[in-house]
Design a protein around this motif. Structure first.
Motif, PDB file in Angstrom:
ATOM      1  N   HIS A 278      60.991 -41.678 -57.141  1.00 15.82           N
ATOM      2  CA  HIS A 278      61.823 -40.490 -57.340  1.00 15.82           C
ATOM      3  C   HIS A 278      61.568 -39.880 -58.726  1.00 15.82           C
ATOM      4  CE1 HIS A 278      65.431 -38.000 -57.121  1.00 15.82           C
ATOM      5  NE2 HIS A 278      65.803 -38.485 -58.284  1.00 15.82           N
ATOM      6  N   ALA A 279      61.568 -40.721 -59.748  1.00  7.52           N
ATOM      7  CA  ALA A 279      61.425 -40.231 -61.120  1.00  7.52           C
ATOM      8  C   ALA A 279      60.011 -39.757 -61.432  1.00  7.52           C
ATOM      9  CB  ALA A 279      61.845 -41.318 -62.110  1.00  7.52           C
ATOM     10  N   ALA A 280      59.038 -40.177 -60.639  1.00  4.73           N
ATOM     11  CA  ALA A 280      57.650 -39.774 -60.882  1.00  4.73           C
ATOM     12  C   ALA A 280      57.246 -38.557 -60.044  1.00  4.73           C
ATOM     13  CB  ALA A 280      56.713 -40.942 -60.596  1.00  4.73           C
ATOM     14  N   ALA A 281      58.206 -37.940 -59.382  1.00  3.84           N
ATOM     15  CA  ALA A 281      57.888 -36.793 -58.518  1.00  3.84           C
ATOM     16  C   ALA A 281      57.252 -35.649 -59.300  1.00  3.84           C
ATOM     17  CB  ALA A 281      59.147 -36.303 -57.813  1.00  3.84           C
ATOM     18  N   TYR A 282      57.715 -35.440 -60.524  1.00  2.49           N
ATOM     19  CA  TYR A 282      57.177 -34.377 -61.380  1.00  2.49           C
ATOM     20  C   TYR A 282      56.771 -34.999 -62.709  1.00  2.49           C
ATOM     21  CZ  TYR A 282      60.287 -31.640 -58.328  1.00  2.49           C
ATOM     22  OH  TYR A 282      60.953 -31.107 -57.268  1.00  2.49           O
ATOM     23  N   GLN A 283      55.636 -34.585 -63.223  1.00  8.41           N
ATOM     24  CA  GLN A 283      55.223 -35.001 -64.561  1.00  8.41           C
ATOM     25  C   GLN A 283      56.340 -34.622 -65.532  1.00  8.41           C
ATOM     26  OE1 GLN A 283      52.108 -36.308 -65.149  1.00  8.41           O
ATOM     27  NE2 GLN A 283      52.291 -36.477 -67.339  1.00  8.41           N
ATOM     28  N   GLY A 284      56.794 -35.567 -66.323  1.00  3.67           N
ATOM     29  CA  GLY A 284      57.829 -35.289 -67.309  1.00  3.67           C
ATOM     30  C   GLY A 284      59.243 -35.582 -66.833  1.00  3.67           C
ATOM     31  N   LEU A 285      59.420 -35.832 -65.547  1.00  6.79           N
ATOM     32  CA  LEU A 285      60.767 -36.085 -65.035  1.00  6.79           C
ATOM     33  C   LEU A 285      61.322 -37.401 -65.569  1.00  6.79           C
ATOM     34  CD1 LEU A 285      63.175 -35.313 -63.330  1.00  6.79           C
ATOM     35  CD2 LEU A 285      62.011 -36.272 -61.338  1.00  6.79           C
ATOM     36  N   ALA A 286      60.494 -38.419 -65.659  1.00  3.72           N
ATOM     37  CA  ALA A 286      60.978 -39.706 -66.185  1.00  3.72           C
ATOM     38  C   ALA A 286      61.535 -39.530 -67.593  1.00  3.72           C
ATOM     39  CB  ALA A 286      59.855 -40.739 -66.172  1.00  3.72           C
ATOM     40  N   ALA A 287      60.853 -38.750 -68.417  1.00  4.99           N
ATOM     41  CA  ALA A 287      61.338 -38.509 -69.785  1.00  4.99           C
ATOM     42  C   ALA A 287      62.653 -37.733 -69.761  1.00  4.99           C
ATOM     43  CB  ALA A 287      60.289 -37.760 -70.593  1.00  4.99           C
TER      44      ALA A 287
ATOM     45  N   LEU B  70      64.320 -22.247 -56.669  1.00  4.21           N
ATOM     46  CA  LEU B  70      64.213 -23.694 -56.471  1.00  4.21           C
ATOM     47  C   LEU B  70      62.892 -24.062 -55.798  1.00  4.21           C
ATOM     48  CD1 LEU B  70      67.877 -24.591 -55.465  1.00  4.21           C
ATOM     49  CD2 LEU B  70      66.671 -25.257 -57.569  1.00  4.21           C
ATOM     50  N   ALA B  71      62.500 -23.303 -54.796  1.00  3.42           N
ATOM     51  CA  ALA B  71      61.241 -23.586 -54.096  1.00  3.42           C
ATOM     52  C   ALA B  71      60.049 -23.426 -55.041  1.00  3.42           C
ATOM     53  CB  ALA B  71      61.091 -22.666 -52.886  1.00  3.42           C
ATOM     54  N   GLU B  72      60.045 -22.381 -55.831  1.00  6.75           N
ATOM     55  CA  GLU B  72      58.929 -22.158 -56.754  1.00  6.75           C
ATOM     56  C   GLU B  72      58.959 -23.151 -57.905  1.00  6.75           C
ATOM     57  OE1 GLU B  72      56.360 -20.522 -56.018  1.00  6.75           O
ATOM     58  OE2 GLU B  72      57.250 -19.617 -54.237  1.00  6.75           O
ATOM     59  N   ALA B  73      60.140 -23.527 -58.387  1.00  5.36           N
ATOM     60  CA  ALA B  73      60.228 -24.544 -59.435  1.00  5.36           C
ATOM     61  C   ALA B  73      59.657 -25.861 -58.917  1.00  5.36           C
ATOM     62  CB  ALA B  73      61.673 -24.726 -59.889  1.00  5.36           C
ATOM     63  N   ASP B  74      59.974 -26.204 -57.675  1.00  8.13           N
ATOM     64  CA  ASP B  74      59.420 -27.421 -57.078  1.00  8.13           C
ATOM     65  C   ASP B  74      57.894 -27.352 -57.089  1.00  8.13           C
ATOM     66  OD1 ASP B  74      59.669 -29.962 -55.482  1.00  8.13           O
ATOM     67  OD2 ASP B  74      58.651 -28.695 -53.999  1.00  8.13           O
ATOM     68  N   ALA B  75      57.348 -26.246 -56.647  1.00  5.59           N
ATOM     69  CA  ALA B  75      55.890 -26.106 -56.584  1.00  5.59           C
ATOM     70  C   ALA B  75      55.263 -26.152 -57.980  1.00  5.59           C
ATOM     71  CB  ALA B  75      55.517 -24.801 -55.876  1.00  5.59           C
ATOM     72  N   VAL B  76      55.836 -25.402 -58.913  1.00  7.34           N
ATOM     73  CA  VAL B  76      55.274 -25.351 -60.268  1.00  7.34           C
ATOM     74  C   VAL B  76      55.414 -26.707 -60.965  1.00  7.34           C
ATOM     75  CG1 VAL B  76      55.575 -24.312 -62.561  1.00  7.34           C
ATOM     76  CG2 VAL B  76      55.571 -22.859 -60.526  1.00  7.34           C
ATOM     77  N   PHE B  77      56.555 -27.359 -60.819  1.00  5.65           N
ATOM     78  CA  PHE B  77      56.754 -28.663 -61.466  1.00  5.65           C
ATOM     79  C   PHE B  77      55.831 -29.716 -60.861  1.00  5.65           C
ATOM     80  CE2 PHE B  77      61.396 -27.847 -62.977  1.00  5.65           C
ATOM     81  CZ  PHE B  77      60.938 -26.898 -63.872  1.00  5.65           C
ATOM     82  N   ARG B  78      55.554 -29.626 -59.564  1.00  3.79           N
ATOM     83  CA  ARG B  78      54.609 -30.575 -58.957  1.00  3.79           C
ATOM     84  C   ARG B  78      53.196 -30.344 -59.499  1.00  3.79           C
ATOM     85  NH1 ARG B  78      56.722 -33.706 -54.972  1.00  3.79           N
ATOM     86  NH2 ARG B  78      58.686 -32.976 -54.095  1.00  3.79           N
ATOM     87  N   GLU B  79      52.855 -29.088 -59.754  1.00  2.00           N
ATOM     88  CA  GLU B  79      51.523 -28.756 -60.262  1.00  2.00           C
ATOM     89  C   GLU B  79      51.383 -29.036 -61.757  1.00  2.00           C
ATOM     90  OE1 GLU B  79      51.046 -24.604 -59.365  1.00  2.00           O
ATOM     91  OE2 GLU B  79      51.235 -24.948 -57.203  1.00  2.00           O
ATOM     92  N   GLU B  80      52.428 -28.672 -62.535  1.00  2.00           N
ATOM     93  CA  GLU B  80      52.299 -28.658 -63.991  1.00  2.00           C
ATOM     94  C   GLU B  80      53.280 -29.562 -64.728  1.00  2.00           C
ATOM     95  OE1 GLU B  80      52.374 -24.621 -65.420  1.00  2.00           O
ATOM     96  OE2 GLU B  80      51.402 -23.916 -63.591  1.00  2.00           O
ATOM     97  N   GLY B  81      54.247 -30.119 -64.041  1.00  2.00           N
ATOM     98  CA  GLY B  81      55.245 -30.950 -64.690  1.00  2.00           C
ATOM     99  C   GLY B  81      56.486 -30.168 -65.081  1.00  2.00           C
ATOM    100  N   THR B  82      57.504 -30.900 -65.511  1.00  2.00           N
ATOM    101  CA  THR B  82      58.801 -30.282 -65.810  1.00  2.00           C
ATOM    102  C   THR B  82      58.773 -29.437 -67.078  1.00  2.00           C
ATOM    103  OG1 THR B  82      59.550 -32.264 -66.971  1.00  2.00           O
ATOM    104  CG2 THR B  82      60.133 -32.059 -64.632  1.00  2.00           C
ATOM    105  N   GLY B  83      57.725 -29.539 -67.851  1.00  2.00           N
ATOM    106  CA  GLY B  83      57.593 -28.709 -69.045  1.00  2.00           C
ATOM    107  C   GLY B  83      56.913 -27.379 -68.770  1.00  2.00           C
ATOM    108  N   ALA B  84      56.637 -27.082 -67.510  1.00  2.00           N
ATOM    109  CA  ALA B  84      55.942 -25.838 -67.144  1.00  2.00           C
ATOM    110  C   ALA B  84      56.761 -24.628 -67.579  1.00  2.00           C
ATOM    111  CB  ALA B  84      55.710 -25.798 -65.638  1.00  2.00           C
ATOM    112  N   SER B  85      56.074 -23.533 -67.692  1.00  2.00           N
ATOM    113  CA  SER B  85      56.692 -22.282 -68.108  1.00  2.00           C
ATOM    114  C   SER B  85      57.747 -21.827 -67.095  1.00  2.00           C
ATOM    115  CB  SER B  85      55.607 -21.206 -68.235  1.00  2.00           C
ATOM    116  OG  SER B  85      56.171 -19.919 -68.251  1.00  2.00           O
ATOM    117  N   LEU B  86      58.960 -21.599 -67.579  1.00  2.00           N
ATOM    118  CA  LEU B  86      60.001 -21.067 -66.700  1.00  2.00           C
ATOM    119  C   LEU B  86      59.716 -19.609 -66.343  1.00  2.00           C
ATOM    120  CD1 LEU B  86      63.237 -22.705 -68.159  1.00  2.00           C
ATOM    121  CD2 LEU B  86      61.747 -23.480 -66.292  1.00  2.00           C
ATOM    122  N   GLU B  87      59.012 -18.919 -67.212  1.00  2.00           N
ATOM    123  CA  GLU B  87      58.597 -17.552 -66.887  1.00  2.00           C
ATOM    124  C   GLU B  87      57.683 -17.560 -65.667  1.00  2.00           C
ATOM    125  OE1 GLU B  87      58.524 -18.790 -70.008  1.00  2.00           O
ATOM    126  OE2 GLU B  87      59.941 -17.490 -71.065  1.00  2.00           O
TER     127      GLU B  87
END
Length: 184
Positions: A100-109, A21-38
């Motif tokens: 809230h919805a703009a916290a991560y690129q792609g979250l609104a979608a 969860l912590a790393e997903a937060d960091a990666v999604f903030r950097e790259e958006g919700t479409g970032a690589s799960l790997e």
């Protein structure tokens, strides 16, 4: 072994989940919700299978990541029902949801797509918005033809604009839309 002990996740599984969860937060903030799960799994120091063991879909990961933030947002929205100015309460709610919805690129979608994992949150967001719209309309503070669906669409559009333009420009567009909805 007791039933409670069997159901509680092992300490290492809990730590893995928290790291994911912590790393997903960091990666999604950097790259958006479409970032690589790997990439999320690699940064958390676990295999991709571990990520999918905890979060079977991207939407499940997003939903888990948003859980605490959603609860805070819902409490804020519920509290706005008592605000003395119904128009200001509605505008405050709309702005809070947009942030809230703009916290991560792609979250609104993702929220607009209403994935199964996010459905309960979307229903709760919509219900709070509907209550605030109804209250503002009853007080004569809102154009009579404005619906909760209009407000939900506006929030998603404003969050999308906030992701793709400057924050100031997105806020300006939101101000213009609110000025058209609020009866003065």
């Amino acid at each position: 072994m007791t039933e409670t002990a069997r159901r509680r996740p092992r300490a290492d599984a809990r730590r893995n989940r928290e790291r994911l969860l912590a790393e997903a937060d960091a990666v999604f903030r950097e790259e958006g919700t479409g970032a690589s799960l790997e990439r999320v799994a690699r940064r958390a120091g676990v295999a991709i299978g571990t990520l999918y063991g905890h979060f079977p879909t991207r939407a499940a990961l997003i939903a888990a990541l948003l859980d605490a933030r959603n609860q805070e947002l819902f409490a804020h929205g519920d509290g706005l029902a008592e605000h003395p100015d119904p128009a200001r309460a509605l505008a405050d709610w709309i702005r809070a949801v947009v942030r809230h919805a703009a916290a991560y690129q792609g979250l609104a979608a993702a929220l607009a797509a209403r994935f199964d994992e996010l459905q309960d949150s979307c229903h709760r967001l919509t219900a709070i918005g509907d209550r605030l719209v109804d209250r503002a309309r009853r007080a004569g503070a809102l154009r009579g033809d404005t619906t909760g669906a209009d407000v939900f669409t506006l929030m998603n559009a404003a969050a999308w604009a906030r992701e793709h333009d400057t924050e100031a420009q997105a806020d300006r567009l939101l101000d213009l839309a609110l000025a058209g909805m609020i009866a003065r």
